[in-house]
Design a protein around this motif. Structure first.
Motif, PDB file in Angstrom:
ATOM      1  N   TRP A 142      16.909 188.946  14.876  1.00 20.75           N
ATOM      2  CA  TRP A 142      16.429 187.564  14.890  1.00 20.75           C
ATOM      3  C   TRP A 142      16.032 187.199  16.316  1.00 20.75           C
ATOM      4  CZ3 TRP A 142      15.428 183.645  11.528  1.00 20.75           C
ATOM      5  CH2 TRP A 142      15.381 182.336  12.024  1.00 20.75           C
ATOM      6  N   ARG A 143      14.848 186.564  16.450  1.00 14.75           N
ATOM      7  CA  ARG A 143      14.367 186.141  17.762  1.00 14.75           C
ATOM      8  C   ARG A 143      14.840 184.725  18.040  1.00 14.75           C
ATOM      9  NH1 ARG A 143      12.706 188.950  22.220  1.00 14.75           N
ATOM     10  NH2 ARG A 143      11.243 187.739  23.472  1.00 14.75           N
ATOM     11  N   GLU A 144      15.598 184.549  19.100  1.00  9.87           N
ATOM     12  CA  GLU A 144      16.125 183.225  19.451  1.00  9.87           C
ATOM     13  C   GLU A 144      16.089 183.073  20.965  1.00  9.87           C
ATOM     14  OE1 GLU A 144      18.127 179.569  18.293  1.00  9.87           O
ATOM     15  OE2 GLU A 144      18.175 181.247  16.908  1.00  9.87           O
ATOM     16  N   ALA A 145      15.420 182.003  21.425  1.00 10.81           N
ATOM     17  CA  ALA A 145      15.377 181.699  22.865  1.00 10.81           C
ATOM     18  C   ALA A 145      14.943 182.905  23.683  1.00 10.81           C
ATOM     19  CB  ALA A 145      16.745 181.194  23.334  1.00 10.81           C
ATOM     20  N   ASP A 146      13.873 183.563  23.240  1.00  5.25           N
ATOM     21  CA  ASP A 146      13.298 184.720  23.935  1.00  5.25           C
ATOM     22  C   ASP A 146      14.238 185.919  23.994  1.00  5.25           C
ATOM     23  OD1 ASP A 146      10.903 183.346  24.451  1.00  5.25           O
ATOM     24  OD2 ASP A 146      11.774 182.407  26.225  1.00  5.25           O
ATOM     25  N   GLU A 147      15.188 185.964  23.088  1.00  7.23           N
ATOM     26  CA  GLU A 147      16.084 187.110  22.996  1.00  7.23           C
ATOM     27  C   GLU A 147      16.086 187.631  21.565  1.00  7.23           C
ATOM     28  OE1 GLU A 147      20.031 186.619  24.544  1.00  7.23           O
ATOM     29  OE2 GLU A 147      19.384 185.075  25.968  1.00  7.23           O
ATOM     30  N   ASP A 148      16.323 188.924  21.418  1.00  7.74           N
ATOM     31  CA  ASP A 148      16.487 189.514  20.094  1.00  7.74           C
ATOM     32  C   ASP A 148      17.978 189.672  19.820  1.00  7.74           C
ATOM     33  OD1 ASP A 148      13.769 189.822  19.367  1.00  7.74           O
ATOM     34  OD2 ASP A 148      13.617 191.571  20.677  1.00  7.74           O
ATOM     35  N   TRP A 149      18.455 188.969  18.810  1.00  4.22           N
ATOM     36  CA  TRP A 149      19.861 189.025  18.441  1.00  4.22           C
ATOM     37  C   TRP A 149      20.023 189.840  17.160  1.00  4.22           C
ATOM     38  CZ3 TRP A 149      21.296 183.124  19.054  1.00  4.22           C
ATOM     39  CH2 TRP A 149      21.304 182.806  20.425  1.00  4.22           C
ATOM     40  N   PRO A 208      34.448 182.833  23.108  1.00  3.59           N
ATOM     41  CA  PRO A 208      33.570 181.781  23.631  1.00  3.59           C
ATOM     42  C   PRO A 208      34.415 180.545  23.935  1.00  3.59           C
ATOM     43  CG  PRO A 208      32.809 182.607  21.491  1.00  3.59           C
ATOM     44  CD  PRO A 208      34.207 183.092  21.677  1.00  3.59           C
ATOM     45  N   THR A 209      34.072 179.818  24.993  1.00  2.00           N
ATOM     46  CA  THR A 209      34.810 178.601  25.322  1.00  2.00           C
ATOM     47  C   THR A 209      34.018 177.330  25.044  1.00  2.00           C
ATOM     48  OG1 THR A 209      34.068 178.721  27.628  1.00  2.00           O
ATOM     49  CG2 THR A 209      36.181 179.763  27.078  1.00  2.00           C
ATOM     50  N   HIS A 210      32.725 177.463  24.754  1.00  2.00           N
ATOM     51  CA  HIS A 210      31.921 176.299  24.366  1.00  2.00           C
ATOM     52  C   HIS A 210      31.174 176.622  23.087  1.00  2.00           C
ATOM     53  CE1 HIS A 210      29.494 172.721  24.435  1.00  2.00           C
ATOM     54  NE2 HIS A 210      28.385 173.431  24.490  1.00  2.00           N
ATOM     55  N   ARG A 211      31.334 175.755  22.103  1.00  2.00           N
ATOM     56  CA  ARG A 211      30.680 175.932  20.815  1.00  2.00           C
ATOM     57  C   ARG A 211      30.099 174.594  20.358  1.00  2.00           C
ATOM     58  NH1 ARG A 211      33.123 180.254  17.576  1.00  2.00           N
ATOM     59  NH2 ARG A 211      34.704 181.391  18.758  1.00  2.00           N
ATOM     60  N   PHE A 212      28.999 174.652  19.635  1.00  2.00           N
ATOM     61  CA  PHE A 212      28.464 173.433  19.030  1.00  2.00           C
ATOM     62  C   PHE A 212      27.742 173.790  17.737  1.00  2.00           C
ATOM     63  CE2 PHE A 212      25.220 175.002  21.892  1.00  2.00           C
ATOM     64  CZ  PHE A 212      24.019 174.807  21.216  1.00  2.00           C
ATOM     65  N   VAL A 213      27.776 172.844  16.800  1.00  2.00           N
ATOM     66  CA  VAL A 213      27.237 173.070  15.460  1.00  2.00           C
ATOM     67  C   VAL A 213      26.161 172.033  15.179  1.00  2.00           C
ATOM     68  CG1 VAL A 213      27.780 173.241  13.000  1.00  2.00           C
ATOM     69  CG2 VAL A 213      29.480 173.953  14.711  1.00  2.00           C
ATOM     70  N   VAL A 214      25.002 172.514  14.695  1.00  3.63           N
ATOM     71  CA  VAL A 214      23.883 171.640  14.351  1.00  3.63           C
ATOM     72  C   VAL A 214      23.324 172.050  12.989  1.00  3.63           C
ATOM     73  CG1 VAL A 214      23.235 171.127  16.739  1.00  3.63           C
ATOM     74  CG2 VAL A 214      22.274 173.147  15.598  1.00  3.63           C
ATOM     75  N   PRO A 215      22.554 171.172  12.328  1.00  5.13           N
ATOM     76  CA  PRO A 215      21.955 171.545  11.044  1.00  5.13           C
ATOM     77  C   PRO A 215      20.917 172.653  11.204  1.00  5.13           C
ATOM     78  CG  PRO A 215      21.959 169.159  11.348  1.00  5.13           C
ATOM     79  CD  PRO A 215      22.304 169.763  12.671  1.00  5.13           C
ATOM     80  N   VAL A 216      20.649 173.348  10.100  1.00  2.00           N
ATOM     81  CA  VAL A 216      19.624 174.380  10.048  1.00  2.00           C
ATOM     82  C   VAL A 216      18.412 173.853   9.293  1.00  2.00           C
ATOM     83  CG1 VAL A 216      19.032 176.660   9.152  1.00  2.00           C
ATOM     84  CG2 VAL A 216      21.262 176.292  10.208  1.00  2.00           C
ATOM     85  N   GLN A 217      17.210 174.084   9.837  1.00  2.21           N
ATOM     86  CA  GLN A 217      15.975 173.652   9.197  1.00  2.21           C
ATOM     87  C   GLN A 217      15.537 174.669   8.137  1.00  2.21           C
ATOM     88  OE1 GLN A 217      13.691 171.391  12.727  1.00  2.21           O
ATOM     89  NE2 GLN A 217      14.121 173.520  13.210  1.00  2.21           N
ATOM     90  N   GLU A 218      14.527 174.310   7.362  1.00  2.00           N
ATOM     91  CA  GLU A 218      14.084 175.158   6.260  1.00  2.00           C
ATOM     92  C   GLU A 218      13.601 176.524   6.730  1.00  2.00           C
ATOM     93  OE1 GLU A 218      11.251 173.247   3.781  1.00  2.00           O
ATOM     94  OE2 GLU A 218      12.609 171.644   3.155  1.00  2.00           O
ATOM     95  N   GLY A 220      14.927 178.282   9.006  1.00  2.00           N
ATOM     96  CA  GLY A 220      16.041 179.017   9.586  1.00  2.00           C
ATOM     97  C   GLY A 220      16.319 178.676  11.032  1.00  2.00           C
ATOM     98  N   ARG A 221      15.447 177.884  11.640  1.00  2.00           N
ATOM     99  CA  ARG A 221      15.671 177.485  13.022  1.00  2.00           C
ATOM    100  C   ARG A 221      16.681 176.343  13.075  1.00  2.00           C
ATOM    101  NH1 ARG A 221      13.923 181.580  16.174  1.00  2.00           N
ATOM    102  NH2 ARG A 221      12.078 182.493  15.188  1.00  2.00           N
ATOM    103  N   ALA A 222      17.411 176.293  14.167  1.00  2.00           N
ATOM    104  CA  ALA A 222      18.417 175.257  14.331  1.00  2.00           C
ATOM    105  C   ALA A 222      17.770 173.957  14.793  1.00  2.00           C
ATOM    106  CB  ALA A 222      19.471 175.697  15.338  1.00  2.00           C
ATOM    107  N   ALA A 223      18.207 172.838  14.227  1.00  2.00           N
ATOM    108  CA  ALA A 223      17.776 171.527  14.698  1.00  2.00           C
ATOM    109  C   ALA A 223      18.504 171.206  16.001  1.00  2.00           C
ATOM    110  CB  ALA A 223      18.070 170.471  13.648  1.00  2.00           C
ATOM    111  N   SER A 224      17.959 170.306  16.781  1.00  2.00           N
ATOM    112  CA  SER A 224      18.598 169.940  18.050  1.00  2.00           C
ATOM    113  C   SER A 224      19.667 168.872  17.873  1.00  2.00           C
ATOM    114  CB  SER A 224      17.543 169.452  19.051  1.00  2.00           C
ATOM    115  OG  SER A 224      16.853 168.323  18.533  1.00  2.00           O
TER     116      SER A 224
END
Length: 239
Positions: A142-149, A208-218, A220-224
């Motif tokens: 998966w491509r996320e923020a210019d990285e392949d995960w 991880p010491t910092h985590r945050f959860v946001v909705p997922v768009q149709e 598959g990308r994360a909403a802000s």
């Protein structure tokens, strides 16, 4: 296990170290929009949690009051005094979410169950993925923020209290957890993306010491926004 899971376990401290661990203790703060939406704003603003690594059990210290403890297991949640006196309890706690709407108010036992199973899952991953009945399969990257995960699709057994039967974990090139997708049954099955960063090593294990959860768009990308949950841990120790 898959080759990716082997890499991930090594990156987070190694399978043998996880097998030897008994407890993870974490202090910090849990917040986000979800808690105010459910009428429980600030309930975990100061979090002191002890996780049993080898069985599904978690204890919150000073839960809803000084000296009280919140005890989570899959079949029971309870608020107890230091001497063991039960202040409030609920058996079969997952059933208490049946029929709830997106803004149905929670009581403290709803919050205890949700936060208890969720944090137990988070603080035992990736060792969690080696438990009996858990099935893992690598997906395409998966491509996320210019990285392949790289990604693992995970199917959990009904015996494990978790967000949903099917979940997807995303890892960077070092094998560290960066994103985790699920659709919590107790929240009506709405898809969410859980991001993890600022990893630290504690007694040989990595969290991880910092985590945050946001909705997922149709797509598959994360909403802000909205930011549904935040988890910031300031101290982690392992015994």
């Amino acid at each position: 296990m898959t080759a990716l899971l082997d890499l991930v376990l090594d990156a987070h401290g190694g399978l043998r170290r996880w097998q030897d661990a008994r407890t993870v203790h974490a202090e910090g703060s849990i917040g986000g929009h979800l808690w105010s939406l459910r009428g429980q704003e600030g309930i975990l603003a100061t979090t002191d949690a002890t996780v049993d690594v080898q069985q599904q059990r978690l204890v919150f210290g000073d839960f809803t009051g000084p000296g009280l403890r919140g005890l989570f297991t899959p079949d029971r949640v309870a608020v107890e005094r230091p001497d063991g006196e039960v202040v409030a309890e609920r058996n079969a706690p997952r059933a208490a979410f049946a029929g709830q709407g997106p803004d149905t108010p929670w009581d403290r036992l709803h919050a205890l169950y949700f936060a208890g199973y969720a944090l137990w899952n988070y603080l035992t991953a990736p060792y969690l993925l080696t438990r009996p009945g858990v099935v893992v399969e690598e997906l395409e990257p998966w491509r996320e923020a210019d990285e392949d995960w790289r990604r693992l699709h995970v199917t959990f057994p009904e015996t494990l209290a978790t967000h949903s039967t099917e979940q997807v974990f995303y890892y960077d090139t070092a094998g560290l957890l960066r994103r985790h997708d699920y659709a919590p049954d107790v929240l009506g099955g709405t898809p969410a993306a859980h991001f993890s960063e600022h990893h630290v090593r504690a007694s040989g294990l990595v969290f991880p010491t910092h985590r945050f959860v946001v909705p997922v768009q149709e797509d598959g990308r994360a909403a802000s926004e909205p930011v549904l949950i935040t988890i910031d841990l300031t101290d982690i120790s392992v015994t």
